[in-house]
Design a protein around this motif. Structure first.
Motif, PDB file in Angstrom:
ATOM      1  N   MET A 187       0.812  -1.209   0.000  1.00 11.16           N
ATOM      2  CA  MET A 187       0.000   0.000   0.000  1.00 11.16           C
ATOM      3  C   MET A 187       0.852   1.270   0.000  1.00 11.16           C
ATOM      4  O   MET A 187       1.964   1.311   0.530  1.00 11.16           O
ATOM      5  CB  MET A 187      -0.938   0.015   1.215  1.00 11.16           C
ATOM      6  N   TRP A 191      -2.617   9.030   3.011  1.00  9.16           N
ATOM      7  CA  TRP A 191      -3.516   9.242   4.146  1.00  9.16           C
ATOM      8  C   TRP A 191      -4.896   9.716   3.701  1.00  9.16           C
ATOM      9  O   TRP A 191      -5.915   9.229   4.197  1.00  9.16           O
ATOM     10  CB  TRP A 191      -2.922  10.262   5.125  1.00  9.16           C
ATOM     11  N   ARG A 193      -6.668   9.209   1.018  1.00 11.82           N
ATOM     12  CA  ARG A 193      -7.490   8.167   0.401  1.00 11.82           C
ATOM     13  C   ARG A 193      -7.744   6.988   1.343  1.00 11.82           C
ATOM     14  O   ARG A 193      -8.834   6.420   1.342  1.00 11.82           O
ATOM     15  CB  ARG A 193      -6.822   7.636  -0.866  1.00 11.82           C
ATOM     16  N   PHE A 194      -6.720   6.630   2.139  1.00  7.93           N
ATOM     17  CA  PHE A 194      -6.805   5.364   2.875  1.00  7.93           C
ATOM     18  C   PHE A 194      -6.649   5.500   4.388  1.00  7.93           C
ATOM     19  O   PHE A 194      -6.711   4.499   5.103  1.00  7.93           O
ATOM     20  CB  PHE A 194      -5.731   4.393   2.355  1.00  7.93           C
ATOM     21  N   GLY A 196      -8.625   6.971   6.576  1.00 10.49           N
ATOM     22  CA  GLY A 196      -9.852   6.886   7.368  1.00 10.49           C
ATOM     23  C   GLY A 196      -9.832   7.842   8.544  1.00 10.49           C
ATOM     24  O   GLY A 196      -9.518   9.029   8.392  1.00 10.49           O
ATOM     25  N   ALA A 207       0.934   2.011   7.569  1.00 12.07           N
ATOM     26  CA  ALA A 207       1.490   1.880   6.218  1.00 12.07           C
ATOM     27  C   ALA A 207       2.870   1.238   6.237  1.00 12.07           C
ATOM     28  O   ALA A 207       3.208   0.437   5.348  1.00 12.07           O
ATOM     29  CB  ALA A 207       1.547   3.250   5.541  1.00 12.07           C
TER      30      ALA A 207
END
Length: 459
Positions: A187, A191, A193-194, A196, A207
């Motif tokens: 991945m 931050w 986009r992913f 949360g 990550a």
């Protein structure tokens, strides 16, 4: 009114270009319906073509750090060409410019990156790294360490091998490039986009752990190296969350995995330090450089090796069966040296940290109030404006809508060049950009966002 001679000349150039020039990263079919744009000259942050003057907020492709049209760069190239137009660096041959440039880069580089291999592009520098990484592990008696870890949204080049590193399947599938068994992707530390509801620090841990988990899944005895851009520039100027890179470096050391850092975009000052490793507080085993090494005035790149890596490569008597005809080209090396001299003499990197970088950040962050803008990311003079359909949920517009491309096209009508990347607008202007040009950039981008948002209300 009859067309001018200049117009006739432009049309002729467009016609012969369409007939004979296969353009990189271009749809050949699109050129059949719309001619190429002809860029004729450039100075400072401005390019001129077809009767227009455009503010280039991309510095070409993140290359032209010192700005366009430097007379002393042309004079340096001319003098170098008169003295030594070409000679190779095979079989223990050198020339003054290559030797001096290697010495200068070793002095500037962070950590113990003291050995330099010269090539002609970022792709070639990273390709060289991949070959030398295999060479290294074979010499270390660990032939099973062959798999490279890369990341989603990464870009490391367009050769056969470096394309496999890229976290973009569109660069794999058309050419039948197979990554399985050679490259594994993890991945991206993206931050927005992913991430949360995680804090920046928690997401950095998450990550980085994804890398450790992949190493353990495959087995440390099979992982040769992890490769990453400090900032994932090409596919969205993705900034690492605080603490991410020191954690990644620690994981690599823990599992005896080499760390290759791709500073093709970030190297030579873009983040306000000579190298982004200094900005984010970590050290790599290998570092690739290109673009800003000569500010795009000549094609040249470099792969820098740490002392411990170079010791293994050079430990036994054997000819290094790798190189390029124009590695360390005397004219390109001389131009790169002059580029570094200008960066130092005019304190252009210090200016990013203390003056123009903060102004750039502050100006772009005024766009956060726009209904299309979900996030603004800025580090030094590289930035991203993340578009969103819903500011609360961070929902993206479908890529096929072409919203980002629409904004970039509208910006072009404002005499402004920015780069669309999915749902992100990327900017990395020359280091010489002025505060008034930044104001022009933000005003033009604001207008382009307004036009696009208005059009979306009718969809």
């Amino acid at each position: 009114m009859a067309p001018t001679d200049d117009n006739n000349n432009i049309h002729m150039l467009q016609d012969i270009d369409r007939a004979h020039h296969l353009h990189p990263f271009t749809d050949p079919q699109a050129l059949k319906t719309a001619p190429p744009f002809v860029v004729e000259s450039a100075e400072g942050c401005m390019i001129q073509g077809q009767g227009m003057s455009l503010l280039d907020a991309m510095a070409g492709l993140g290359c032209v750090n010192i700005g366009y049209g430097r007379t002393e760069m042309a004079q340096t190239a001319a003098k170098a060409m008169e003295e030594l137009s070409f000679y190779h660096s095979f079989a223990a041959i050198t020339h003054p410019a290559a030797a001096k440039l290697a010495d200068k880069l070793a002095a500037l580089a962070p950590g113990n990156l003291n050995k330099v291999f010269f090539a002609n592009s970022g792709s070639e520098a990273n390709e060289t790294a991949l070959k030398l990484i295999q060479y290294y592990w074979l010499r270390k008696g660990k032939p099973n360490k062959t798999i490279i870890l890369s990341r989603d949204f990464s870009y490391h080049g367009s050769t056969l091998a470096t394309s496999a590193l890229n976290g973009l399947t569109a660069m794999h599938e058309p050419f039948g490039i197979k990554t399985k068994g050679h490259v594994e992707h993890v991945m991206s530390p993206f931050w927005y986009r992913f991430g949360g509801d995680m804090t920046e620090e928690a997401f950095a841990e998450h990550a980085a752990k994804a890398i450790e988990d992949k190493i353990l899944e495959i087995g440390p005895g099979r992982i040769a190296a992890f490769v990453g851009e400090p900032i994932q520039g090409t596919l969205g100027a993705i900034m690492p969350p605080k603490g991410y890179w020191p954690k990644v470096a620690e994981i690599c050391r823990k599992y005896d995995v080499l760390l290759l850092v791709d500073e093709v975009v970030t190297g030579m000052g873009r983040t306000g330090n000579w190298f982004a490793q200094e900005t984010y507080g970590f050290e790599a085993d290998l570092m690739s450089l290109a673009k800003g090494l000569s500010s795009g005035y000549q094609p040249i790149s470099a792969l820098m090796l740490s002392d411990s890596f170079a010791e293994v490569v050079e430990a036994e008597s054997a000819v290094l069966q790798h190189g390029f005809t124009t590695s360390g080209h005397p004219v390109a090396a001389a131009v790169a040296l002059k580029n570094i001299e200008i960066l130092e003499r005019e304190n252009l990197i210090g200016r990013i940290k203390s003056e123009i970088g903060p102004y750039f950040k502050q100006a772009l962050e005024t766009l956060l109030d726009h209904p299309l803008v979900g996030e603004v990311r800025v580090e030094g003079l590289i930035a991203a404006v993340e578009l969103t359909k819903n500011k609360v949920t961070r929902e993206q517009y479908p890529y096929e809508w072409g919203v980002c491309q629409h904004v970039a096209n509208a910006a072009l009508m404002q005499r402004l060049i920015v780069r669309p990347a999915g749902n992100v607008l990327v900017m990395c202007p020359p280091f010489t950009i002025s505060s008034s040009e930044i104001d022009q950039l933000v005003n033009g981008l604001s207008s382009a966002l307004d036009q696009t948002y208005a059009a979306l209300q009718n969809v």
